[in-house]
Design an enzyme around this catalytic site. Structure first.
Site, PDB file in Angstrom:
ATOM      1  N   VAL A 319       1.024  -1.309  -0.032  1.00 35.79           N
ATOM      2  CA  VAL A 319      -0.144   0.048   0.082  1.00 35.79           C
ATOM      3  C   VAL A 319       0.906   1.201   0.034  1.00 35.79           C
ATOM      4  O   VAL A 319       0.668   2.406  -0.780  1.00 35.79           O
ATOM      5  CB  VAL A 319      -1.034   0.004   1.248  1.00 35.79           C
ATOM      6  CG1 VAL A 319      -1.568   1.293   1.415  1.00 35.79           C
ATOM      7  CG2 VAL A 319      -1.961  -1.208   1.161  1.00 35.79           C
ATOM      8  N   ALA A 320       1.887   1.327   0.716  1.00 37.83           N
ATOM      9  CA  ALA A 320       2.736   2.317   0.763  1.00 37.83           C
ATOM     10  C   ALA A 320       3.670   2.636  -0.424  1.00 37.83           C
ATOM     11  O   ALA A 320       3.776   3.512  -0.851  1.00 37.83           O
ATOM     12  CB  ALA A 320       3.967   1.975   1.919  1.00 37.83           C
ATOM     13  N   ASP A 366      -8.037  18.754 -43.316  1.00 38.47           N
ATOM     14  CA  ASP A 366      -8.638  19.372 -44.183  1.00 38.47           C
ATOM     15  C   ASP A 366      -8.410  20.604 -44.920  1.00 38.47           C
ATOM     16  O   ASP A 366      -7.453  21.215 -44.337  1.00 38.47           O
ATOM     17  CB  ASP A 366     -10.365  19.400 -43.437  1.00 38.47           C
ATOM     18  CG  ASP A 366     -11.315  20.134 -44.605  1.00 38.47           C
ATOM     19  OD1 ASP A 366     -11.386  19.480 -45.854  1.00 38.47           O
ATOM     20  OD2 ASP A 366     -11.840  21.070 -44.431  1.00 38.47           O
ATOM     21  N   ASP A 727     -13.523  21.127 -40.097  1.00 38.90           N
ATOM     22  CA  ASP A 727     -14.548  21.957 -39.725  1.00 38.90           C
ATOM     23  C   ASP A 727     -15.762  21.797 -40.310  1.00 38.90           C
ATOM     24  O   ASP A 727     -16.777  22.418 -39.912  1.00 38.90           O
ATOM     25  CB  ASP A 727     -14.181  23.624 -39.963  1.00 38.90           C
ATOM     26  CG  ASP A 727     -14.369  23.873 -41.462  1.00 38.90           C
ATOM     27  OD1 ASP A 727     -14.109  22.916 -42.373  1.00 38.90           O
ATOM     28  OD2 ASP A 727     -14.605  24.940 -41.956  1.00 38.90           O
ATOM     29  N   ASP A 731     -16.090  16.044 -42.336  1.00 44.15           N
ATOM     30  CA  ASP A 731     -14.751  15.629 -41.379  1.00 44.15           C
ATOM     31  C   ASP A 731     -15.099  14.907 -40.132  1.00 44.15           C
ATOM     32  O   ASP A 731     -14.251  14.274 -39.724  1.00 44.15           O
ATOM     33  CB  ASP A 731     -14.026  16.995 -41.092  1.00 44.15           C
ATOM     34  CG  ASP A 731     -13.527  17.903 -42.263  1.00 44.15           C
ATOM     35  OD1 ASP A 731     -12.969  17.191 -43.218  1.00 44.15           O
ATOM     36  OD2 ASP A 731     -13.806  18.972 -42.207  1.00 44.15           O
TER      37      ASP A 731
END
Length: 762
Positions: A319-320, A366, A727, A731
């Site tokens: 755990v440590a 694009d 855009d 696309d």
């Protein structure tokens, strides 16, 4: 199904009407509509059911490092509880460590669920692109506002300027000479497309080649027509894109950061597990002992209590050793990265995308609206000099529809007679306008005509007092009002001095548009703009710098054609301006009641009216590259990132733009570097991989959404980290599939922005 597989673009209007059982002059009957509704359903995109919240929550814990932390938290909680029972101290403060781990994991899960729930907004954004109503002919009656969702294949729809197309439709007839549709967001074409009712000869043709089809979600920018609905709902091109977006969302891979964290978690688990076992085994003598008698152990002693004690020590060590704060540290570092990117107008929609962006090896971009502004601009103005054969060049600054964006280089501010004619034709032979919304100037009507009006504003008017008044209005901001048309003072001045009495609409045969105008003294003229070769062919005279009109000679024609070829080689679209003063029977034309009006009813007569013209000049227009692109490509080369351009535009324009932005050198041989989407997919899988593995630039033109998506998929399969920029709607599938999708935001569609929901928005 006819609505999805029938190749309407390659069939005549009569064949389409027969296929869908409709009379174009009456429309469908209610009885047939009900049957078609049962067959095709509603004209709407299907809602894709998202994942339930409980499933999204569980998925946030489906990560190796998170699972390790969960185990560590439970073990820590158990050990703390045991120690508290033994010592009698079991307060809340003793559980701080496991509670902190649980809190970190809960916060991470909540953020993840919120991001995932936003990821499917792209599909909803597609629905918003569909209009709510349509003008439909049914049972011989024209319904002006039928709900678009009620359309079925075979419906007869009327489209006019400004309408958004409600379904995929076959053009049946034109009610105006020309009909244009803006479909750049769907196909990537930078110019509005002329549509005709004539069938395309080939069945297997790309989207851009279907000249007799209009597609759902696109916008009419010029003319009026009647169409037959051939596809609705998910069978439309925009519906196919939704299916591709959904398919891409199912193929989403782990980000490079997640892959590295998983690998780190596996190694960490192995190392910690081995160490813990060794620590426990090393202390075996404290809970296990024996004596030997010969080869056999005897008198074996085992202490379960001590065995458990040292096992607890080993687990406590594990755990440590687990870095509980790692998720928080990673989140903090990525958040700092997003903050710095936000300062550069880049909005990160998912934190791991910051690291993915840094790992990018290939950028697929694009063109239209991404590398270019998606705003037509006049780049060059060509006037006639003082003598025949002489040409004057003026270079125009600015790449937007703002009248304030740049000026004209080499401009003295004085409009000679030849430049006045060019400005007058550009302003009057024009149906476009400029609208102002927020901080953006946008074109209404044809982008080319809008760019001409901005040129006129930069040229000014010859009247000093009028120009001073226009400048004063501009300085005061009187011409600007949000969500309204921009008052273009110079264009208005030219139109006030000329009364437009008739329009000779553009058609593909003569490739020109003309207007008959009457000035203040009652004199009629024809002003014409159109393709340079066509207007030169129909011109008999030339206007010189001082306004003198002389017969055009072969030397002047050759000089103008040479200038045209030079500008066309740079992907500039050229328009010529000409006029005519002797109109014979149209000298006194004043409207529909004039005897000569019958001549105007037949467009075949327009070419004769636009003959013996006086040639005035040329303008060259372009959808110009963004100023920052060339430097960005150079930076990518230095960083070892492979850049390729994927566009729906035509091959010549794409190649010219790529040379201009520095992706290719001037004169570079593009064999093996430039393909159409169709040609690329026709290659064998081995050759496709070979083409994409080249480290020099590449351009793919006439690319449809499926082509873009396939290129991204091949690159990812080859181990590349792919960034896709775009855009438009076309696309969106590739943006969704890429390792990181980058939506170009201000002018981008909501679909592209939301498809990059897991990524980046610029």
């Amino acid at each position: 199904m006819a609505g999805s597989s029938f190749p309407a673009w390659s069939r005549s209007v009569e064949q389409c009407a027969t296929e869908f059982g409709v009379d174009v002059n009456r429309g469908l009957s209610e009885k047939i509509i009900e049957k078609k509704r049962e067959q095709y359903g509603w004209n709407e995109l299907k809602k894709v059911d998202g994942k339930p919240i409980w499933k999204l929550v569980l998925e946030q814990f489906d990560d190796l490092l998170v699972k390790i932390l969960l185990v560590a938290a439970f073990v820590s909680f158990f050990l703390t509880y045991i120690d508290g029972e033994q010592s009698g101290e079991n307060g809340l403060t003793a559980y701080v460590e496991p509670l902190v781990i649980f809190l970190i994991l809960i916060i991470n899960a909540a953020v993840g669920v919120w991001q995932e729930s936003n990821a499917e907004r792209a599909l909803e954004a597609l629905k918003e692109m569909q209009p709510e109503h349509a003008k439909v002919l049914r049972d011989g009656e024209l319904i002006p506002d039928l709900l678009a969702r009620e359309l079925v294949p075979g419906d007869i729809v009327e489209l006019r300027v400004g309408d958004k197309v409600p379904a995929d439709m076959r053009v049946a007839s034109l009610q105006t000479t020309t009909f244009r549709v803006e479909q750049s967001s769907l196909t990537g074409e930078s110019q509005a497309v002329i549509k005709t009712p004539h069938a395309v000869q080939l069945e297997d043709v790309e989207l851009q080649g279907k000249d007799c089809m209009v597609f759902s979600g696109t916008t009419v920018v010029n003319g009026c027509c009647v169409c037959i609905v051939v596809s609705t709902g998910m069978n439309t091109e925009i519906g196919k894109i939704q299916a591709q977006i959904h398919e891409a969302s199912l193929e989403e891979d782990d980000t490079p950061l997640k892959k590295k964290l998983d690998e780190f978690g596996e190694r960490l688990t192995l190392v910690i597990g081995v160490i813990c076992v060794l620590v426990w085994i090393i202390n075996y003598k404290y809970f296990l002992s024996w004596e030997w008698k010969g080869l056999l152990p005897t008198n074996i002693k085992f202490s379960f209590e001590k065995c458990t004690y040292y096992f607890e020590i080993a687990v406590a060590l594990a755990v440590a050793a687990i870095p509980e704060g790692l998720p928080a540290v990673i989140t903090t570092c990525l958040a700092l990265g997003t903050s710095k990117m936000a300062q550069k107008n880049a909005i990160v929609r998912k934190l791991p995308s910051v690291e993915t962006l840094g790992c990018t090896t290939v950028i697929c971009s694009d063109k239209t609206g991404t590398l270019t502004t998606n705003q037509m601009s006049v780049m060059q103005l060509v006037g006639i000099g003082p003598v025949p054969g002489s040409i004057r060049d003026f270079y125009v600054e600015g790449t937007t529809y703002s009248p304030y964006d740049g000026g004209i280089l080499g401009w003295s501010g004085i409009l000679d007679r030849n430049l006045q004619t060019i400005a007058e034709i550009a302003a009057v032979c024009n149906d476009a306008g400029i609208a102002y919304k927020g901080t953006q100037f946008r074109a209404t009507g044809l982008p080319t005509e809008a760019a001409l009006k901005i040129l006129v504003e930069k040229m000014g008017v010859p009247n000093v007092l009028a120009q001073a008044k226009i400048d004063q209005q501009r300085d005061s901001g009187e011409h600007l009002s949000d969500h309204s048309m921009v008052k273009l003072g110079c264009c208005e001045w030219w139109n006030l001095n000329q009364n437009r009495v008739a329009t000779l609409e553009f058609d593909r045969s003569r490739k020109s548009m003309g207007v008959i105008v009457r000035n203040a003294i009652g004199k009629n003229r024809i002003l014409v703009k159109g393709a340079v070769e066509n207007l030169l062919e129909r011109s008999s005279f030339l206007q010189l710098k001082d306004g003198t009109v002389v017969p055009i000679d072969d030397f002047s024609r050759d000089s103008l054609l040479a200038k045209l070829n030079m500008m066309s080689s740079k992907s500039l679209r050229c328009l010529a301006f000409a006029f005519k003063e002797e109109l014979d029977e149209f000298d006194t034309y004043n409207g529909e009641n004039h005897p000569a009006h019958q001549i105007l009813l037949d467009p075949v007569n327009y070419a004769n009216l636009e003959s013996d013209l006086i040639f005035a000049g040329i303008v060259a227009l372009q959808d110009p590259p963004r100023q920052e692109v060339k430097k960005a490509i150079e930076d990518c080369r230095e960083a070892g990132i492979h850049v390729m351009v994927i566009t729906g535009d035509n091959k010549n324009t794409a190649e010219a733009i790529c040379r201009e932005i520095g992706l290719f050198y001037e004169g570079e041989d593009l064999t093996g570097k430039s393909f159409t989407g169709r040609d690329f997919l026709a290659l064998s899988p081995e050759k496709r991989i070979k083409v994409l593995s080249g480290k020099s630039g590449q351009v793919f033109s006439r690319a449809e959404p499926k082509h873009k998506q396939e290129i991204v998929r091949i690159l990812k399969d080859a181990g590349e980290v792919v960034a896709m920029t775009g855009d438009g709607v076309n696309d969106a599938p590739a943006l969704k599939l890429a390792d990181i999708g980058i939506a170009m935001g201000i002018a981008g569609t909501e679909v592209s922005i939301d498809s990059s929901a897991s990524n980046l928005f610029l």
